[in-house]
Design a protein around this motif. Structure first.
Motif, PDB file in Angstrom:
ATOM      1  N   CYS A  74      -1.612  33.757 111.114  1.00 40.39           N
ATOM      2  CA  CYS A  74      -1.031  32.461 110.822  1.00 40.39           C
ATOM      3  C   CYS A  74      -0.916  31.835 109.436  1.00 40.39           C
ATOM      4  CB  CYS A  74      -1.348  31.387 111.819  1.00 40.39           C
ATOM      5  SG  CYS A  74      -2.892  30.600 111.316  1.00 40.39           S
ATOM      6  N   GLY A  75      -1.745  32.531 108.827  1.00 40.97           N
ATOM      7  CA  GLY A  75      -1.790  32.112 107.238  1.00 40.97           C
ATOM      8  C   GLY A  75      -2.565  30.912 106.987  1.00 40.97           C
ATOM      9  N   SER A  76      -3.596  30.480 107.966  1.00 43.76           N
ATOM     10  CA  SER A  76      -4.526  29.353 107.707  1.00 43.76           C
ATOM     11  C   SER A  76      -5.537  29.655 106.784  1.00 43.76           C
ATOM     12  CB  SER A  76      -5.121  28.961 109.185  1.00 43.76           C
ATOM     13  OG  SER A  76      -5.938  30.134 109.571  1.00 43.76           O
ATOM     14  N   GLY A  77      -6.063  31.135 106.357  1.00 51.98           N
ATOM     15  CA  GLY A  77      -7.192  31.247 105.603  1.00 51.98           C
ATOM     16  C   GLY A  77      -8.274  31.664 106.410  1.00 51.98           C
ATOM     17  N   LYS A  78      -8.311  31.229 107.777  1.00 54.07           N
ATOM     18  CA  LYS A  78      -9.406  31.474 108.686  1.00 54.07           C
ATOM     19  C   LYS A  78      -9.526  32.834 109.167  1.00 54.07           C
ATOM     20  CE  LYS A  78      -9.446  26.689 110.307  1.00 54.07           C
ATOM     21  NZ  LYS A  78      -9.062  25.732 111.528  1.00 54.07           N
ATOM     22  N   LYS A  79     -10.720  33.305 109.870  1.00 50.36           N
ATOM     23  CA  LYS A  79     -10.767  34.478 110.393  1.00 50.36           C
ATOM     24  C   LYS A  79     -10.034  34.357 111.813  1.00 50.36           C
ATOM     25  CE  LYS A  79     -15.317  36.009 108.663  1.00 50.36           C
ATOM     26  NZ  LYS A  79     -16.550  36.369 108.787  1.00 50.36           N
ATOM     27  N   TYR A  80      -9.379  35.431 112.157  1.00 47.92           N
ATOM     28  CA  TYR A  80      -8.607  35.256 113.411  1.00 47.92           C
ATOM     29  C   TYR A  80      -9.402  34.874 114.623  1.00 47.92           C
ATOM     30  CZ  TYR A  80      -5.996  37.501 117.124  1.00 47.92           C
ATOM     31  OH  TYR A  80      -5.336  37.707 118.209  1.00 47.92           O
ATOM     32  N   LYS A  81     -10.663  35.287 114.560  1.00 47.19           N
ATOM     33  CA  LYS A  81     -11.731  34.831 115.776  1.00 47.19           C
ATOM     34  C   LYS A  81     -11.855  33.340 115.789  1.00 47.19           C
ATOM     35  CE  LYS A  81     -15.989  35.591 113.424  1.00 47.19           C
ATOM     36  NZ  LYS A  81     -17.319  36.464 113.528  1.00 47.19           N
ATOM     37  N   LYS A  82     -11.607  32.693 114.659  1.00 44.67           N
ATOM     38  CA  LYS A  82     -11.863  31.248 114.686  1.00 44.67           C
ATOM     39  C   LYS A  82     -10.657  30.506 114.405  1.00 44.67           C
ATOM     40  CE  LYS A  82     -16.426  31.147 112.758  1.00 44.67           C
ATOM     41  NZ  LYS A  82     -17.525  30.557 111.993  1.00 44.67           N
ATOM     42  N   CYS A  83      -9.395  31.104 114.519  1.00 45.84           N
ATOM     43  CA  CYS A  83      -8.217  30.579 114.425  1.00 45.84           C
ATOM     44  C   CYS A  83      -7.298  30.880 115.895  1.00 45.84           C
ATOM     45  CB  CYS A  83      -7.325  31.033 113.291  1.00 45.84           C
ATOM     46  SG  CYS A  83      -6.094  30.095 112.759  1.00 45.84           S
TER      47      CYS A  83
END
Length: 360
Positions: free
Chosen positions: A10-19
């Motif tokens: 999604c482009g948030s900059g977070k890791k996938y597991k935390k997003c």
């Protein structure tokens, strides 16, 4: 396949597991467009600020008088607002843009915003309309312009429109308002194009110079109306023409033209609070659109005042945690330290927010 520890799509900059892992499937495009829409909506709802409102109101009144009060009032307000914030006082838009770019979390959003310093005004007619995209023909240059159809409603081909464009990176555009011109607007385009070509000016400079005169010309009829009854009849006909432009009606919502009639004293801290809240929710994975809208409503309705916006922001977050809207664990002391405000300050604004929501 994306891994749990990979950057989220999604482009948030977070890791996938935390997003987005475990959430309803969402595309990067959906997330970016939602944020873009919120940025444009916030601007239309919050500007001009109180310090600039008198100048805007003067311009709107001037447009109303010059157009002989013949055009629908809501159309005049929207056009006057657009010309004020994107032409006469472009610094208002650019200052807002600078603030949202500082708060932008997603690189994809920042890349788009970097191309929005100077929105482009166009007069165009509809060449093609679908639920996803409207293709316009620029009446001065014949250029084809693709605009994302946010409402999904189809528009009759040939309908003349006025709008400011905000470019996307894929070559399409988005808008805040698309204003249909009275039907006779099409009849003036040939003359306008000839005058533009003879002027030797760049298109944007030319339109900025002649825009008010163009709208005045739309309002002036060959013969003056003699009676109030005839005048009212003409305005009713013009309103009907504007309503008939759209092929399908959408679900009724608060008209965006009310933007320019909202309370004049919008606090200068409001955008900072909203940006801060969005950043907090993104960083802590506690996004809640309903709560965000509640806070936005509270800020507009109650106009809270504080020495610094962080006090209001911390209060909103405390209320969100207390009410269960934000699934985040912290202590009020830690929250106060995080935003450098006293526990009593954040308690004050949390209480105000709670009382406001109870009245809804």
């Amino acid at each position: 396949m994306i891994g749990r520890n990979d950057p989220c799509h999604c482009g948030s900059g977070k890791k996938y597991k935390k997003c987005c892992l475990g959430k309803e499937e969402v595309t990067r495009e959906d997330v970016v467009m939602e944020e873009i829409s919120r940025i444009l909506s916030a601007f239309s709802n919050q500007y001009p600020k109180q310090a600039d409102y008198t100048a805007y109101a003067y311009r709107a009144q001037n447009w109303s008088v010059r157009t002989l009060q013949r055009l629908p009032e809501q159309i005049v307000r929207i056009v006057a607002w657009s010309e004020f914030v994107f032409n006469e006082r472009l610094d208002i838009w650019q200052s807002y843009l600078k603030s949202v770019k500082r708060a932008a979390v997603r690189p994809a959003v920042l890349d788009i915003l970097n191309g929005w310093e100077t929105p482009r005004v166009v007069l165009a007619d509809v060449a093609r309309s679908t639920e996803e995209m409207i293709t316009y023909r620029d009446v001065l240059t014949d250029e084809r312009i693709d605009v994302r159809n946010a409402s999904g409603r189809q528009i009759v081909e040939g309908t003349p429109m006025y709008m400011y464009l905000f470019p996307m990176q894929d070559g399409t555009n988005v808008t805040i308002f698309e204003v249909p011109l009275p039907v006779r607007g099409n009849e003036m385009f040939d003359d306008l194009k000839a005058q533009y070509e003879a002027s030797g000016q760049e298109e944007q400079a030319y339109l900025q110079d002649v825009m008010l005169d163009f709208w005045v010309s739309l309002a002036v009829e060959d013969e003056a109306l003699d009676t109030k009854e005839e005048e009212a009849k003409t305005e009713a006909v013009m309103e009907a023409e504007l309503e008939d432009v759209f092929v399908e009606e959408t679900v009724e919502e608060a008209p965006k033209e009310e933007v320019v009639e909202r309370a004049k004293g919008v606090p200068s801290v409001q955008i900072d609070v909203l940006n801060g809240l969005e950043q907090f929710m993104n960083e802590n994975d506690v996004s809640n659109d309903s709560f965000y809208e509640q806070v936005e409503s509270y800020l507009v309705a109650c106009e809270p005042k504080a020495r610094k916006p962080e006090a209001i922001l911390a209060g909103m977050i405390r209320y969100g945690i207390e009410s269960g809207a934000l699934a985040h664990k912290t202590t009020w002391t830690a929250l106060g330290e995080q935003f450098d405000v006293s526990p009593s300050s954040l308690a004050k604004y949390a209480k105000e927010m709670k009382e406001y929501v109870a009245q809804l």
